[in-house]
Each structure stands twice: as C-alpha cells, then as structure tokens.
Design an enzyme around this catalytic site. Sequence first.
Site, PDB file in Angstrom:
ATOM      1  N   SER A  41      31.454  29.452  33.540  1.00  0.00           N
ATOM      2  CA  SER A  41      32.750  29.340  32.883  1.00  0.00           C
ATOM      3  C   SER A  41      32.688  28.739  31.479  1.00  0.00           C
ATOM      4  CB  SER A  41      33.703  28.565  33.792  1.00  0.00           C
ATOM      5  OG  SER A  41      35.032  28.739  33.371  1.00  0.00           O
ATOM      6  N   ASP A 108      37.186  38.064  40.392  1.00  0.00           N
ATOM      7  CA  ASP A 108      37.373  37.605  39.015  1.00  0.00           C
ATOM      8  C   ASP A 108      37.563  38.858  38.173  1.00  0.00           C
ATOM      9  OD1 ASP A 108      37.281  36.623  36.437  1.00  0.00           O
ATOM     10  OD2 ASP A 108      35.420  35.506  36.708  1.00  0.00           O
ATOM     11  N   HIS A 135      36.728  33.522  40.311  1.00  0.00           N
ATOM     12  CA  HIS A 135      36.041  33.040  39.114  1.00  0.00           C
ATOM     13  C   HIS A 135      34.976  31.994  39.455  1.00  0.00           C
ATOM     14  CE1 HIS A 135      35.384  31.993  34.974  1.00  0.00           C
ATOM     15  NE2 HIS A 135      35.683  30.732  35.226  1.00  0.00           N
TER      16      HIS A 135
END
Length: 157
Positions: A41, A108, A135
């Site tokens: 991320s 995601d 995610h």
Amino acid sequence: MPGYGDSPPAEMVATAQGRLAFLDHVLQELSMQRPVLVSPSMSGRFALPFLLARGDRLAGFVPIAPVGTKDYAAEQGSVVAISPSDNHSGFLSLLTKTPTLILYGDRDTSLGPQALQSLRHLPGHRVAVVPNAGHACYLDKPEDFHRALLGFLHQLK
C-alpha cells in the site's frame, strides 16, 4: 513511515527523492545487503523510487497493491517515472532486472489492477492474485498470502 499514520509530519519525505534517501538510510543503518523489499500500500511511495534508483541493490521486490504506480509506467524491460511537473513530457528511464512478485487481492479493484497495469512489463516479474481478499490481502487471507510470498522467496537465488 514518517509522515503517515500517527507519526509526525516529516519534511524529508515530501518528495520522491527524500523518500528514496530515507529508505536508503534505513537499509544502510540495518546493514541490509540485497534484501527483498516487500511494499504494501502506502509504502509504494517509498519503494518505487528506490526500485528505480537502487533496484540493483535488491534481491527481489514485492509490491502489494502499492500506492503511486500510476506515476510510473512500465515499458518493455524498463520502469519510467513520469514527472508530474512537466505534464508527463519528461521521463527518467532505468532498466531494472530486480525479480518482482506483483501481489494483490482479487477484491482490490483499484490499486491491485493499477499496479499490475503499471508494472507488468518488468523483466522477471510474476503475478499472484490472492482469492477472496481485498486491498490488505495479507490480513484477509494470510495463509494464501504467505504461500505466494514464500514461493517467490524460495525461487530467488
């Protein structure tokens, strides 16, 4: 990461060059030689500039739906950083041969597919999609995530 979460703002990481210098410093302080950089991320803002500038220092790279890949385009064997200051007309190209595992959860629908689109032409890359994971696929399906990660790590020389 400085400037993220509950950490205080950090002027040094306001630019890609500053984030590169920060990550370079951390790895040097830890005496890490040829680590595998696992980048989930938000850490993509640190890892992608490092891959461009210092990819030869890495044994491998594992972007997990990283933020910031839309600022980069992968083109047949190279990663190109798009400079936002000149409306995408200037490019910094660098060939990277760092083995890469592009990893994301199939739920995601934003950052995972964007990372795949931007980084899919990196030489030596593999793709692993964690089923029924979002995610944060490493939290949603930790066993599947670790199986993919460990399979990649075992294949590195």
